[in-house]
Design an enzyme around this catalytic site. Structure first.
Site, PDB file in Angstrom:
ATOM      1  N   VAL A  44       0.818  -1.226   0.000  1.00 60.57           N
ATOM      2  CA  VAL A  44       0.000   0.000   0.000  1.00 60.57           C
ATOM      3  C   VAL A  44       0.851   1.276   0.000  1.00 60.57           C
ATOM      4  CG1 VAL A  44      -2.006  -1.060   1.123  1.00 60.57           C
ATOM      5  CG2 VAL A  44      -0.246   0.063   2.535  1.00 60.57           C
ATOM      6  N   ALA A  94       1.873   8.449  16.323  1.00 59.76           N
ATOM      7  CA  ALA A  94       1.823   9.671  15.500  1.00 59.76           C
ATOM      8  C   ALA A  94       1.136   9.376  14.165  1.00 59.76           C
ATOM      9  CB  ALA A  94       3.233  10.208  15.273  1.00 59.76           C
ATOM     10  N   SER A  95       1.453   8.214  13.571  1.00 62.11           N
ATOM     11  CA  SER A  95       0.842   7.887  12.268  1.00 62.11           C
ATOM     12  C   SER A  95      -0.662   7.705  12.419  1.00 62.11           C
ATOM     13  CB  SER A  95       1.483   6.621  11.675  1.00 62.11           C
ATOM     14  OG  SER A  95       1.079   5.452  12.380  1.00 62.11           O
ATOM     15  N   LYS A  96      -1.088   7.079  13.517  1.00 60.99           N
ATOM     16  CA  LYS A  96      -2.509   6.803  13.704  1.00 60.99           C
ATOM     17  C   LYS A  96      -3.285   8.073  14.082  1.00 60.99           C
ATOM     18  CE  LYS A  96      -2.554   2.385  12.757  1.00 60.99           C
ATOM     19  NZ  LYS A  96      -3.301   1.875  11.584  1.00 60.99           N
ATOM     20  N   ASN A 147      -6.904  -0.702   5.971  1.00 63.77           N
ATOM     21  CA  ASN A 147      -6.657  -1.443   7.211  1.00 63.77           C
ATOM     22  C   ASN A 147      -5.183  -1.842   7.403  1.00 63.77           C
ATOM     23  OD1 ASN A 147      -7.413  -3.585   9.391  1.00 63.77           O
ATOM     24  ND2 ASN A 147      -6.433  -4.765   7.753  1.00 63.77           N
ATOM     25  N   TYR A 162       4.218   4.926  15.534  1.00 63.09           N
ATOM     26  CA  TYR A 162       2.899   4.325  15.244  1.00 63.09           C
ATOM     27  C   TYR A 162       1.789   5.258  15.741  1.00 63.09           C
ATOM     28  CZ  TYR A 162      -0.935   0.857  15.644  1.00 63.09           C
ATOM     29  OH  TYR A 162      -2.134   0.192  15.555  1.00 63.09           O
ATOM     30  N   SER A 205      -6.178   3.815  15.468  1.00 63.20           N
ATOM     31  CA  SER A 205      -5.953   2.990  16.667  1.00 63.20           C
ATOM     32  C   SER A 205      -6.257   3.843  17.883  1.00 63.20           C
ATOM     33  CB  SER A 205      -4.489   2.555  16.733  1.00 63.20           C
ATOM     34  OG  SER A 205      -4.195   2.050  18.020  1.00 63.20           O
TER      35      SER A 205
END
Ligand code: NAD
Length: 248
Positions: free
Chosen positions: A63, A158-160, A89, A156, A141
């Site tokens: 992706v 920060a990305s979410k 997802n 993670y 999340s």
């Protein structure tokens, strides 16, 4: 049959929440495509689908790579004719303490969890705009919520968090025909959490008011709702499915 005659593409569908969502969508009448990095996961899920009387279109792809995403969307449209739902997802988490965290961890995590959502959404939205309809569901999340960050996976988190923000902007820009919403799962019983030490899993259960991990079906049902016509007047929203974890 809440998705009768619809089509859906689910990223990271080779196991876990993505695979469970694919089975639930198919049971609700949708024709389903799944994309995953791992061919073996696609084969397993594809074979299980056959056993249950469904036929999934499977695509090997990353992706975070624009050319691969565009190829998958083209093949999906050729095979199924239109795209009613995209479920972003696919996601990864690399755990390492802050003082040891590397630029490579950050770049990889942001590329998959954030840029991947952008690339898949852009490629799908080009078709959805022409159709004048579509639903995009981004999987964030609980760890992307402002006060719920977690040690070791700050990239993670920060990305979410960024996915929640991206969702709101996309909802404005892709209106009025495309609905864009976020589902933020709490700790869920998948490979991602199975590998954690028993004590960490116990703390996760204790931290939720409903005193259990989410099962993938709990998350899939929320994704189903936001993909269905029941959610036609909902856009730009965040749905937490966390057993109350975020209340603390
Ligand atoms: P999982 O690790 O079991 O499955 C993720 C799938 O995504 C795997 O099949 C993997 O091969 C695939 N994938 C990874 N990188 C990819 C890429 N670049 N391109 C295509 N496919 C790729 O994870 P899961 O627990 O089912 O989680 C699914 C989503 O839910 C993720 O976005 C995750 O961050 C989020 N989430 C999970 C939990 C949890 O506790 N399990 C909690 C909150 C949010």
């Amino acid at each position: 049959m809440r998705l009768k005659d619809k089509t859906a593409l689910i990223t990271g569908g080779g196991r876990g929440i993505g695979a469970t969502t694919a089975f639930l969508f198919a049971a609700e009448g949708s024709r389903v495509g799944i994309v995953d990095l791992r061919d073996e996961g696609l084969k397993e899920v594809g074979a299980e689908a056959k056993k249950r009387g469904f036929e999934f279109k499977t695509f090997v792809g990353d992706v975070s790579k624009k050319d691969q995403v565009e190829r998958v969307l083209e093949e999906f449209i050729q095979a199924l004719g239109r795209i009613d739902s995209l479920v972003n997802n696919a996601g990864i988490a690399i755990s390492r303490p802050f003082l040891e965290k590397t630029v490579e961890d950050w770049v990889k995590t942001l590329e998959v969890n954030l840029v991947g959502v952008f690339l898949c959404s852009q490629a799908a939205a080009r078709y959805m705009v022409k159709q004048k309809s579509g639903k995009i569901i981004n999987i964030s999340s609980i760890r992307g919520i402002d006060h719920c960050g977690r040690e070791g996976i700050m990239d993670y988190c920060a990305s979410k968090g960024a996915v929640i923000n991206l969702t709101k902007t996309m909802a404005k820009e892709l209106a009025p025909y495309i609905n864009v919403n976020t589902v933020a799962p709490g700790h869920t019983n998948t490979e991602m959490t199975k590998s954690l030490p028993e004590e960490v899993r116990r703390n996760m259960i204790e931290g939720s008011y409903l005193k259990r991990l989410a099962e993938p079906e709990d998350i899939a049902k929320a994704i189903l709702f936001l993909s269905s016509n029941d959610a036609d007047f909902i856009t730009g929203q965040l749905l937490l499915v966390d057993g109350g974890f975020s209340l603390k």
